[in-house]
Motif scaffolding. Structure first.
Motif, PDB file in Angstrom:
ATOM      1  N   PRO A   1     100.359  57.885  65.293  1.00  0.00           N
ATOM      2  CA  PRO A   1     101.667  58.306  66.210  1.00  0.00           C
ATOM      3  C   PRO A   1     101.183  59.721  66.715  1.00  0.00           C
ATOM      4  CG  PRO A   1     102.196  58.701  63.702  1.00  0.00           C
ATOM      5  CD  PRO A   1     100.868  58.132  63.997  1.00  0.00           C
ATOM      6  N   PRO A   2     101.829  60.222  67.887  1.00  0.00           N
ATOM      7  CA  PRO A   2     101.631  61.515  68.396  1.00  0.00           C
ATOM      8  C   PRO A   2     101.958  62.609  67.587  1.00  0.00           C
ATOM      9  CG  PRO A   2     103.150  60.124  69.925  1.00  0.00           C
ATOM     10  CD  PRO A   2     102.955  59.274  68.597  1.00  0.00           C
ATOM     11  N   ASP A   3     103.079  62.628  66.552  1.00  0.00           N
ATOM     12  CA  ASP A   3     102.953  63.710  65.736  1.00  0.00           C
ATOM     13  C   ASP A   3     101.903  64.132  64.722  1.00  0.00           C
ATOM     14  OD1 ASP A   3     103.623  61.665  63.825  1.00  0.00           O
ATOM     15  OD2 ASP A   3     105.515  62.071  63.556  1.00  0.00           O
ATOM     16  N   GLU A   4     100.884  62.985  64.648  1.00  0.00           N
ATOM     17  CA  GLU A   4      99.625  63.162  63.912  1.00  0.00           C
ATOM     18  C   GLU A   4      98.437  63.665  64.836  1.00  0.00           C
ATOM     19  OE1 GLU A   4      99.509  63.343  60.850  1.00  0.00           O
ATOM     20  OE2 GLU A   4     101.195  62.635  60.087  1.00  0.00           O
ATOM     21  N   HIS A   5      98.604  63.911  66.182  1.00  0.00           N
ATOM     22  CA  HIS A   5      97.804  64.165  67.078  1.00  0.00           C
ATOM     23  C   HIS A   5      97.774  65.884  67.241  1.00  0.00           C
ATOM     24  CE1 HIS A   5      97.110  59.887  68.116  1.00  0.00           C
ATOM     25  NE2 HIS A   5      96.140  60.306  68.729  1.00  0.00           N
ATOM     26  N   ARG A   6      97.318  66.519  66.268  1.00  0.00           N
ATOM     27  CA  ARG A   6      97.425  67.804  66.053  1.00  0.00           C
ATOM     28  C   ARG A   6      95.964  68.206  66.290  1.00  0.00           C
ATOM     29  NH1 ARG A   6     100.855  66.423  62.009  1.00  0.00           N
ATOM     30  NH2 ARG A   6      99.466  67.062  60.289  1.00  0.00           N
ATOM     31  N   LEU A   7      95.649  69.072  67.154  1.00  0.00           N
ATOM     32  CA  LEU A   7      94.381  69.671  67.310  1.00  0.00           C
ATOM     33  C   LEU A   7      94.054  70.849  66.178  1.00  0.00           C
ATOM     34  CD1 LEU A   7      94.360  70.656  71.239  1.00  0.00           C
ATOM     35  CD2 LEU A   7      93.186  68.713  70.138  1.00  0.00           C
ATOM     36  N   ALA A   8      95.103  71.241  65.559  1.00  0.00           N
ATOM     37  CA  ALA A   8      94.934  72.137  64.419  1.00  0.00           C
ATOM     38  C   ALA A   8      94.335  71.309  63.169  1.00  0.00           C
ATOM     39  CB  ALA A   8      96.139  72.725  63.956  1.00  0.00           C
ATOM     40  N   SER A   9      94.427  69.653  63.144  1.00  0.00           N
ATOM     41  CA  SER A   9      93.976  68.920  62.318  1.00  0.00           C
ATOM     42  C   SER A   9      92.873  68.025  62.623  1.00  0.00           C
ATOM     43  CB  SER A   9      95.486  68.264  61.490  1.00  0.00           C
ATOM     44  OG  SER A   9      96.429  69.029  61.333  1.00  0.00           O
ATOM     45  N   PRO A  10      92.015  68.484  63.076  1.00  0.00           N
ATOM     46  CA  PRO A  10      90.799  67.738  63.410  1.00  0.00           C
ATOM     47  C   PRO A  10      90.394  66.481  62.697  1.00  0.00           C
ATOM     48  CG  PRO A  10      89.719  69.914  62.852  1.00  0.00           C
ATOM     49  CD  PRO A  10      91.363  69.932  62.820  1.00  0.00           C
ATOM     50  N   ASP A  11      90.432  66.633  61.279  1.00  0.00           N
ATOM     51  CA  ASP A  11      90.148  65.347  60.394  1.00  0.00           C
ATOM     52  C   ASP A  11      91.081  64.515  60.741  1.00  0.00           C
ATOM     53  OD1 ASP A  11      88.545  64.301  58.194  1.00  0.00           O
ATOM     54  OD2 ASP A  11      90.148  64.283  57.221  1.00  0.00           O
TER      55      ASP A  11
ATOM     56  N   THR B   1      93.152  57.172  52.686  1.00  0.00           N
ATOM     57  CA  THR B   1      93.315  58.434  52.022  1.00  0.00           C
ATOM     58  C   THR B   1      94.692  58.187  51.344  1.00  0.00           C
ATOM     59  OG1 THR B   1      94.688  59.141  53.882  1.00  0.00           O
ATOM     60  CG2 THR B   1      92.417  59.629  53.921  1.00  0.00           C
ATOM     61  N   GLU B   2      94.779  58.967  50.201  1.00  0.00           N
ATOM     62  CA  GLU B   2      96.228  58.623  49.651  1.00  0.00           C
ATOM     63  C   GLU B   2      97.379  58.793  50.545  1.00  0.00           C
ATOM     64  OE1 GLU B   2      96.508  60.660  45.786  1.00  0.00           O
ATOM     65  OE2 GLU B   2      94.317  60.324  45.285  1.00  0.00           O
ATOM     66  N   GLY B   3      97.533  59.475  51.755  1.00  0.00           N
ATOM     67  CA  GLY B   3      98.518  59.349  52.488  1.00  0.00           C
ATOM     68  C   GLY B   3      98.500  58.091  53.396  1.00  0.00           C
ATOM     69  N   GLY B   4      97.707  57.260  52.942  1.00  0.00           N
ATOM     70  CA  GLY B   4      97.718  55.946  53.813  1.00  0.00           C
ATOM     71  C   GLY B   4      97.192  55.717  55.088  1.00  0.00           C
ATOM     72  N   PHE B   5      96.353  56.849  55.387  1.00  0.00           N
ATOM     73  CA  PHE B   5      95.466  56.774  56.439  1.00  0.00           C
ATOM     74  C   PHE B   5      94.411  56.192  56.629  1.00  0.00           C
ATOM     75  CE2 PHE B   5      98.774  60.220  57.075  1.00  0.00           C
ATOM     76  CZ  PHE B   5      98.693  60.388  58.509  1.00  0.00           C
TER      77      PHE B   5
END
Length: 542
Positions: A342-352, A420-424
């Motif tokens: 989702p959009p809230d996971e599209h953060r340039l600060a979190s490239p992984d 990952t453990e977060g379900g990603f």
């Protein structure tokens, strides 16, 4: 020592509020009752607009046409056409009449279309005027050819649009709310070389959209927005994107021209809020804006999928458009979407995180398994298995092929990944050898079989290699028969008559194929060799 808690499984939110679900066969009726004069579908190329009232009228009129032609529930009709507003009254009308719609890839060859027409036992073929030559060539291969009707054409001509437009008194027909009613037969290629007809039900098609409506990830979507669709109708992705708009009673601009200039024009002309755009087209749009030295048009959201997007392009696009981004991952057998970033996971600060394809949507469950079917631990790569309420009924007349991929309600995707453990979910190298080029799925064996029909070709192997623009490009490596000589262009021309243009290799090389002791081609070694080989290629050999 591992525990059950470490097993690589992720579950979407519960699939709830099913009593509120909009059945896809009811979309036009619902829109006609609530917003009869609101534009439902805007066909940009022809300047045609169908309001929700007209969409309902056309859908009922199509039911009447099906009955006049003697078609019965369970019969198939085929649609060979580029993007058009008329695809949707055809779909809705077919659902209401109990008819199964078979959308055909308009990029395929006549022989490929002929196989699907014969295999599906289609009893009526709807075709674009510009594709009529291919359609008639395909019909010539059949022993019993179905009747053909043009979808659209010049004013005053007899075609589907004129037939539906003048049928203003067609009776209102309600769709059955039967979750097991087969409504679509979508052909997807397989590693066996022959396309398989994926059977999609009314329940699957409706639940797929309902899963998004109840998710917080789509909570900012509202009724009455304007979306733009350039994805082909015959693709589950293209169909899904249009339905995402229609179930929210929005207006959907449809185009068959994904060129950057046209996309930018339509976004501005119709004040588009959201669009699904494959990364190849995003790249072209970004370049077009840079070349024009223009600011990006205002959008609420850009959504992508069908192929990976490079980290560089994603960063550049997010900075340029300053809107929300969302990524879909799915497949035809699951009626489209399986996971969503989702959009809230599209953060340039979190490239992984941007390398992930997201978490399972409502009602979906994912596991990562080893070749023996055992569930692996988080972080371990393996094959992605998915359990979903949108799982296909099966492959048309291929129970053995169905049983190979559906085990106790779980679908073996053939794609590799890890959780990952977060379900990603993160994708790795595909388990299958499928190539994704420009958003199109290409199976090597189809291309190889085309080359092997040429008298000069002894052996052929096809692999995909990474490409910034297309995601992957198709590379063919050929061994020629002793004493034979043929040029790259001669071979390219030859296979164009046998397979779709987009499946034709961008590069053809003449070389010895790496094999195992048993003679099996080692694709992994061949792919590595292609990555290390300079791009210049010989044009002929002997």
């Amino acid at each position: 020592m591992s525990s059950i808690k470490t097993k690589a499984r992720a579950d979407g939110i519960p699939l709830t509020r099913l009593d509120e679900m909009v059945w896809i066969g009811d979309v036009a009726s619902l829109g006609a009752r609530r917003y009869p004069q609101r534009p439902a579908l805007i066909f940009a190329e022809r300047g045609k607009t169908l309001t929700y009232a007209e969409l309902e009228q056309y859908s009922n009129a199509f039911v009447e046409q099906l009955r006049l032609r003697g078609l019965n529930p369970g019969d198939r009709i085929a649609y060979l056409g580029r993007n058009s507003d008329l695809y949707y009254p055809v779909l809705f009308g077919a659902i209401r009449a109990g008819i199964v719609l078979v959308p055909l890839n308009w990029r395929q060859s006549a022989t490929e279309a002929a196989f699907q027409l014969e295999d599906s036992q289609a009893r009526w073929l709807l075709v674009d005027e510009e594709l009529e030559e291919i359609a008639r060539a395909a019909l010539n291969y059949l022993k019993a050819a179905p009747p053909l009707t043009r979808i659209d054409g010049r004013d005053g001509e007899e075609n589907l649009r004129s037939i539906l437009a003048r049928a203003s008194t067609a009776p209102v027909i309600a769709a059955l709310h039967d979750p097991e009613q087969t409504v679509l037969q979508v052909y997807t290629s397989g590693t066996t070389g022959r396309p398989k007809g994926v059977l999609i039900t009314h329940g699957c098609l409706s639940i797929a959209r309902h899963a998004e409506c109840i998710s917080p990830d789509w909570s900012d979507w509202v009724e009455g927005e304007v979306s733009l669709s350039a994805m082909p109708n015959f693709h589950m992705g293209g169909l899904s994107w249009v339905l995402i708009g229609l179930v929210r009673l929005s207006s959907v601009v449809i185009t068959a021209d994904p060129l950057p200039g046209n996309m930018l024009r339509l976004i501005r002309e119709y004040s588009v809020d959201r669009s699904f755009i494959v990364p190849t087209v995003i790249r072209a749009i970004v370049d077009e804006l840079h070349d024009r030295n223009e600011p990006a048009p205002a959008l609420k959201g850009i959504y992508y999928g069908a192929m990976p997007m490079s980290e560089t392009l994603l960063k550049e696009s997010m900075e340029l458009f300053s809107c929300k981004f969302g990524q879909f991952f799915g497949m035809t057998e699951l009626t489209g979407t399986a996971t969503f970033l989702p959009p809230d996971e599209h953060r340039l600060a979190s490239p992984d995180r941007l390398k992930s394809v997201g978490r399972p949507i409502a009602g979906m469950s994912l596991e990562i398994r080893d070749p023996e079917g055992e569930v692996l631990e988080f972080g371990q790569p393996g094959e992605i298995w998915i359990k979903a309420p949108t799982l296909m009924q099966g492959y048309w007349r291929q129970p053995q092929k169905t049983a190979e991929v559906v085990v106790q309600g779980w679908f073996a995707t053939g794609d590799g990944g890890y959780l990952t453990e977060g379900g990603f979910l993160y994708l790795t190298d595909r388990i299958k050898d499928m190539i994704v080029s420009g958003g199109e799925n290409i199976y090597p064996i189809e291309v190889e079989e085309a080359f092997l029909k040429h008298p000069a070709v002894l052996a052929a192997a096809v692999v995909g290699v990474p490409d910034e623009r297309w995601g992957e490009i198709v590379v063919a490596v050929l061994e020629l028969r002793p004493g034979h000589s043929v040029s790259e262009e001669q071979l390219r021309s030859y296979v164009r008559d046998l397979i779709s243009t987009y499946k034709c290799p961008k590069t053809i090389r003449f070389d010895t194929l790496p094999r195992t002791a048993s003679g099996k081609v080692q694709r992994s070694l061949l792919r590595l060799r292609m990555l290390d080989t300079p791009k210049s290629v010989p044009t002929s050999t002997s």
